[in-house]
Design an enzyme around this catalytic site. Structure first.
Site, PDB file in Angstrom:
ATOM      1  N   LYS A  44      -7.600   0.703   1.281  1.00 43.59           N
ATOM      2  CA  LYS A  44      -7.971  -0.025   2.503  1.00 43.59           C
ATOM      3  C   LYS A  44      -8.005   0.891   3.726  1.00 43.59           C
ATOM      4  CE  LYS A  44      -4.703  -3.216   2.093  1.00 43.59           C
ATOM      5  NZ  LYS A  44      -3.888  -4.425   2.387  1.00 43.59           N
ATOM      6  N   LYS A  46      -5.281   2.299   5.019  1.00 47.10           N
ATOM      7  CA  LYS A  46      -4.054   2.070   5.776  1.00 47.10           C
ATOM      8  C   LYS A  46      -2.939   2.947   5.224  1.00 47.10           C
ATOM      9  CE  LYS A  46      -3.066  -2.290   6.944  1.00 47.10           C
ATOM     10  NZ  LYS A  46      -2.719  -3.715   6.755  1.00 47.10           N
TER      11      LYS A  46
END
Length: 136
Positions: A44, A46
């Site tokens: 993602k 992140k």
């Protein structure tokens, strides 16, 4: 028994997270939290400050949370709903409409976010005050 399921990274755990979990649990009897793994967060884009295992321990200590499961992919939600017999899928309203396809499996509820707090805001505030440091 009414089962609720929600998902998230839950990094830098704050009172907005606690309120979300409390309100999600209030919708039923048993709260399942799908916790994004470190590998899934990387997909993602992140990076969590705390590892998956550390975040899992924190979530498991919260009285509203009954079970923490790993979230490895975007696509696992329908199978999790069926495996854990979830009646309601809950997310913050910043995701409004993004999970409406899950309505064929269970009720979908988007709860209002807690105003004035987010992990992003905490990180920005810490950085602005020169308080960010890398975890060793």
């Amino acid at each position: 028994m009414k089962r609720i399921i929600t998902y998230g990274t839950f990094d830098l755990l704050h009172w907005g997270h606690i309120r979300l979990l409390q309100r999600a649990k209030a919708l039923g009897d048993y709260l399942i939290v799908g916790l994004s793994t470190d590998e899934f967060n990387a997909i993602k884009g992140k990076k969590a400050y705390h590892s998956y295992e550390e975040r899992k321990v924190m979530l498991e200590s919260i009285r509203y949370v009954d079970l923490v499961i790993p979230e490895d992919t975007w696509d696992q939600k329908p199978s999790d709903i069926m495996t854990y017999k979830a009646d309601t899928f809950v997310m913050g309203d910043d995701w409004e409409g993004r999970f409406d396809d899950l309505k064929e499996y269970c009720e979908v509820v988007y709860l209002p976010r807690t105003e004035g707090v987010s992990t992003t805001k905490i990180k920005e505030d810490l950085e602005a005050h020169g308080m960010i440091c890398e975890k060793k």
